[in-house]
Design a protein around this motif. Structure first.
Motif, mmCIF file in Angstrom:
data_model
loop_
_atom_site.group_PDB
_atom_site.id
_atom_site.type_symbol
_atom_site.label_atom_id
_atom_site.label_comp_id
_atom_site.label_asym_id
_atom_site.label_seq_id
_atom_site.Cartn_x
_atom_site.Cartn_y
_atom_site.Cartn_z
ATOM 1 N N VAL A 1 0.887 -1.310 0.026
ATOM 2 C CA VAL A 1 0.020 0.089 -0.027
ATOM 3 C C VAL A 1 0.962 1.301 -0.001
ATOM 4 O O VAL A 1 1.895 1.427 0.835
ATOM 5 N N LYS A 2 0.809 2.006 -0.984
ATOM 6 C CA LYS A 2 1.266 3.360 -1.082
ATOM 7 C C LYS A 2 0.484 4.237 -0.782
ATOM 8 O O LYS A 2 -0.714 4.198 -0.637
ATOM 9 N N ARG A 3 0.986 5.707 -0.423
ATOM 10 C CA ARG A 3 0.115 6.695 -0.070
ATOM 11 C C ARG A 3 -0.795 7.145 -1.362
ATOM 12 O O ARG A 3 -0.457 6.942 -2.386
ATOM 13 N N ASN A 4 -1.999 7.476 -0.890
ATOM 14 C CA ASN A 4 -3.056 7.592 -1.901
ATOM 15 C C ASN A 4 -3.893 6.563 -2.593
ATOM 16 O O ASN A 4 -4.742 6.586 -3.316
ATOM 17 N N ASP A 5 -3.499 5.298 -1.966
ATOM 18 C CA ASP A 5 -4.109 4.082 -2.364
ATOM 19 C C ASP A 5 -5.334 4.059 -1.549
ATOM 20 O O ASP A 5 -6.358 3.463 -2.173
ATOM 21 N N MET A 6 -5.299 4.433 -0.470
ATOM 22 C CA MET A 6 -6.623 4.305 0.436
ATOM 23 C C MET A 6 -7.386 5.565 0.795
ATOM 24 O O MET A 6 -6.726 6.756 0.546
ATOM 25 N N VAL A 7 -8.391 5.583 1.530
ATOM 26 C CA VAL A 7 -8.940 6.712 1.934
ATOM 27 C C VAL A 7 -8.133 7.342 3.061
ATOM 28 O O VAL A 7 -7.455 6.510 3.720
ATOM 29 N N ALA A 8 -8.241 8.620 3.432
ATOM 30 C CA ALA A 8 -7.449 9.500 4.064
ATOM 31 C C ALA A 8 -7.120 8.728 5.511
ATOM 32 O O ALA A 8 -5.870 8.649 5.942
#
Length: 320
Positions: free
Chosen positions: A205-212
């Motif tokens: 998982v990298k940044r901006n892959d998931m909700v905040a």
């Protein structure tokens, strides 16, 4: 409007050989008809000109798509038919229309010429430039930080917010009492639809892959095995466990050489394009005496207070 695109035409276009791509000097020269609609004729050369607007790496795939080719032929014949009607009516002789056509031609020619100038730019050693840029700023090639996390989701879709809060608090207590049961509790309580496929685990998982909020908590966890308190997202309440933290790394030049060379080439050609235009347009623009007033009067009559006021820096006046 009647139109017939024969099956043989589509088939011949679908199986154009590589010889076409190998003889660009011949493209656009053929006056042989490709398609006819009444007295409107579309030549092979005109089709070449239309196809040449498609980027090189996409052109053959386009030509092999009979539907796209047929639509292009239809559109070209439509334009030719309308243009023929305009010529028959003498509309192309209207002074204002003629000026607009001339300007459109100049604009198109300018764009084509600029593309040729850039394509003919003197070659340079892109690999050497790319490696130099890499050595000057290797951080620019650092991979993104990633985490491997698992979660338990208590959804708010099928229950009230308070009910979800109560249930996630209960599950959180079970996790707190025995963290080793986390995967078991994922299976028993998590309402993430994807858990049947991934067991509630999200790898890489990298940044901006998931909700905040999910992302924030996931990256704040420090050590493998750390488990978060319940955190809220639009999907409900999550309990998140960090499985692995993967800091970004700077890859060796060889791993990014191709991409770095492409970037170096793009930057060089853009700089070459800008420099060429700057040199070509180095002369000052001189606004002729009385020309601005003439222009203003044609549109505003005597109400010159409504006319545009050209900036001192933008245009010079002749004799000024």
């Amino acid at each position: 409007m009647q139109f017939l695109l024969s099956t043989s035409l589509v088939i011949s276009l679908l199986f154009i050989s590589d010889a076409v791509a190998q003889s660009p000097a011949e493209l656009g020269k053929s006056t042989a008809p490709l398609a006819v609609m009444g007295d409107v004729v579309l030549t092979q050369g005109e089709m070449d000109a239309a196809l040449s607007k498609i980027p090189d790496d996409k052109r053959l795939m386009f030509v092999r798509d009979g539907t796209k080719v047929e639509q292009m032929v239809r559109n070209l014949l439509r334009s030719k038919a309308l243009a023929n009607e305009a010529v028959k009516a003498g509309y192309d002789k209207d002074p204002l229309v003629k000026m607009r056509l001339d300007q459109a031609r100049e604009g198109a020619l300018a764009g084509e010429w600029l593309k040729k100038v850039v394509a003919d730019a003197p070659p340079v050693d892109y690999e050497a430039i790319a490696e130099e840029q890499y050595l000057l700023n290797p951080e620019a090639w650092k991979t993104e930080d990633r985490v491997d996390v698992s979660h338990i989701l208590i959804s708010t879709d099928t229950r009230s917010d308070q009910e979800a809060r109560d249930l996630v608090a209960f599950v959180w207590q079970l996790v707190d009492e025995d963290p080793s049961r986390f995967d078991e509790l994922v299976e028993e309580y998590s309402e993430d639809p994807s858990k049947s496929a991934n067991g509630g685990r999200f790898r890489n998982v990298k940044r901006n892959d998931m909700v905040a909020n999910f992302e924030k908590v996931s990256f704040e966890l420090q050590n493998p095995g750390d488990i978060s308190a319940p955190t809220e997202t639009p999907y409900g309440y999550h309990i998140i466990r960090l499985n692995e933290k993967m800091p970004g790394e700077i890859p060796p030049f060889g791993a990014v050489k191709k991409q770095a060379m492409q970037q170096a080439q793009a930057e060089y050609l853009e700089e070459y394009r800008v420099k060429y235009i700057r040199q070509l347009l180095a002369e000052n623009i001189v606004l002729q005496d009385g020309a601005a007033e003439d222009l203003a009067q044609r549109y505003f009559g005597v109400n010159l207070e409504l006319a545009p006021d050209f900036s001192e820096d933008g245009l010079q006046r002749s004799g000024g």
